[in-house]
Write an enzyme that holds these catalytic residues in place. Structure first.
Site, PDB file in Angstrom:
ATOM      1  CG  ASN A   1      -1.836   1.207   1.263  1.00  0.00           C
ATOM      2  OD1 ASN A   1      -2.475   1.513   0.255  1.00  0.00           O
ATOM      3  ND2 ASN A   1      -1.916   1.890   2.389  1.00  0.00           N
TER       4      ASN A   1
ATOM      5  CG  HIS B   1      -0.796   6.137   4.652  1.00  0.00           C
ATOM      6  ND1 HIS B   1      -2.172   6.104   4.668  1.00  0.00           N
ATOM      7  CD2 HIS B   1      -0.426   6.965   5.667  1.00  0.00           C
ATOM      8  CE1 HIS B   1      -2.614   6.865   5.649  1.00  0.00           C
ATOM      9  NE2 HIS B   1      -1.575   7.404   6.272  1.00  0.00           N
TER      10      HIS B   1
ATOM     11  CB  SER C   1       4.915   5.454   4.251  1.00  0.00           C
ATOM     12  OG  SER C   1       5.336   6.533   5.052  1.00  0.00           O
TER      13      SER C   1
ATOM     14  CG  ASP D   1      -3.039   3.437   6.867  1.00  0.00           C
ATOM     15  OD1 ASP D   1      -3.093   2.860   5.777  1.00  0.00           O
ATOM     16  OD2 ASP D   1      -3.793   4.375   7.174  1.00  0.00           O
TER      17      ASP D   1
END
Length: 318
Positions: A107, A109, A136, A145
């Site tokens: 992911n 973020h 990030s 997250d």
């Protein structure tokens, strides 16, 4: 590295990070390819762009959470994807979906994690008076997250910044780091340094084990001057084509039988094979780390004194 890693990308919006990943995948030497784009909004810009670029898409109807993630999972697996990249996918992944892709979802973020998990990251950074914001890339876990960080990029907060101005610059940083982090991550199973580090983490867990180089190769042995080696790493050693974990068999008969039965898993290492040591091929996509762990333990038992193996043998009986 053999065939390119197959990546599915999930989006919810315009898909700028999806586009950055896709265009990077078409550059020479990129180790991944995009085999599917999907998400929770069939008419979102990201899916439309992917379709225009000739990428397979899965346009799912509007579904409840209980229906959406099984449908996504089915579409991703049908595409043959090995990894999932979240690119502005605005739904929290359920734990069972994450566990089904454990260690294979990334992911991006828009904050310098672990700061500002969740939404409204730029507003929160400005409210806190931060001098730096950023982006990030991390491995996805069941926690929001969270997960190991793979890459970060800092972006300066300027006087008079609004959340919108800051977000626009952070987005540029996101586009720079995501494709690089993804490329490095999918390449790890073929990277000898990463493989050696992971083997070392397993080997050093054995009682009284210590790391020691032997003839220029990383190895692990029983502690002390008289401690015997139970594992070595061989990085394409003496003409071998693979990165190998070299461990002890019961002898040449077993070594030859294993190599003949499973040549894609085992080989006779050039330097150690005459002594009944076998090479477990590590740089392959279907590597089972529990299998690796089992061989390390077995090889350790073959050289460990009875005082160390006695309790382990008793425990195995229960």
């Amino acid at each position: 590295m053999p065939d390119k890693a197959r990546v599915a990308i999930l989006v919810s919006g315009s898909g700028t990070n999806m586009a950055a990943l896709l265009y990077a995948s078409r550059q020479p030497g990129c180790p991944y390819e995009v085999v599917l784009v999907s998400g929770d909004k069939a008419d979102c810009g990201g899916i439309a762009l992917a379709e225009a670029e000739g990428v397979p898409v899965a346009r799912l109807p509007k579904l409840s959470k209980d229906e959406l993630f099984p449908a996504l999972d089915a579409a991703i697996r049908a595409a043959g994807a090995e990894y999932i990249a979240l690119a502005g996918f605005m739904r929290v992944l359920p734990a069972d979906f994450v566990s089904g892709w454990d260690g294979r979802i990334l992911n991006i973020h828009p904050s310098l994690l672990p700061r500002y998990k969740g939404l409204h990251t730029h507003e929160r950074a400005l409210a806190a008076g931060d001098s730096k914001a950023g982006a990030s890339v991390h491995v996805v876990t069941a926690a929001l997250d969270d997960g190991p960080l793979l890459a970060q990029a800092e972006v300066a907060v300027q006087p008079g910044d609004t959340a919108e101005k800051l977000a626009a610059r952070v987005l540029i940083a996101e586009h720079q780091i995501y494709s690089r982090a993804l490329a490095e991550y999918v390449s790890r199973p073929y990277n000898s340094e990463w493989l050696t580090a992971r083997v070392g983490d397993l080997a050093i867990q054995m009682p009284e084990a210590e790391a020691r180089t032997s003839h220029g190769s990383p190895g692990w042995k029983l502690a002390g001057k008289s401690g015997k080696f139970f594992a070595f790493m061989a990085d394409r050693h003496h003409g071998d084509r693979h990165v190998l974990l070299v461990v002890k068999t019961s002898g040449l008969d077993e070594l030859h039988a294993l190599v003949e039965q499973q040549p894609e898993v085992y080989c006779k290492p050039a330097y150690w094979g005459a002594g009944g040591w076998i090479g477990l091929i590590l740089d392959r996509p279907d590597l089972d780390w529990d299998h690796v762990r089992g061989w390390i333990e077995r090889s350790w038992r073959a050289v460990a004194p009875a005082r160390l193996t006695r309790l382990m043998n008793v425990a195995d009986e229960f």
